[in-house]
Design a protein around this motif. Sequence first.
Motif, short mmCIF file in Angstrom:
data_model
loop_
_atom_site.label_atom_id
_atom_site.label_comp_id
_atom_site.label_asym_id
_atom_site.label_seq_id
_atom_site.Cartn_x
_atom_site.Cartn_y
_atom_site.Cartn_z
N PRO A 1 1.98 -7.79 9.12
CA PRO A 1 0.66 -7.48 8.58
C PRO A 1 -0.31 -8.56 9.09
N CYS B 1 5.61 0.82 6.32
CA CYS B 1 4.19 1.20 6.48
C CYS B 1 3.88 2.46 5.66
N ILE C 1 -2.21 -2.94 9.24
CA ILE C 1 -0.81 -2.60 8.96
C ILE C 1 -0.33 -1.67 10.06
N LEU D 1 -0.35 -7.67 -0.79
CA LEU D 1 -1.06 -7.86 0.47
C LEU D 1 -2.56 -8.01 0.23
#
Length: 81
Positions: A52, A73, A46, A32
């Motif tokens: 996302p 998460c 998040i 990410l």
Amino acid sequence: MVGVERWSVSPTGLEWVRRTADTIHAAGINELFRYCAEKKSSDLHIKAGAHPTIRVNGALQAGDFPVLSAPECAKLAVEMM
């Protein structure tokens, strides 16, 4: 990477899997962060029940990832610690 990328949840449901014509690998917080760097984003949001989301030039954009569950998460949060 070569080919079209597609993201799906792994059989365990605890990580994303990037699938292309030539690779399959799990995505975590580092993936990410790489995505954020590639898109030159300033923020990464998040939240369970949402994709996302990144902020680019002040505008929020949903990332190319599936909706996050609460366990996903939590996994991402643990990876950052």
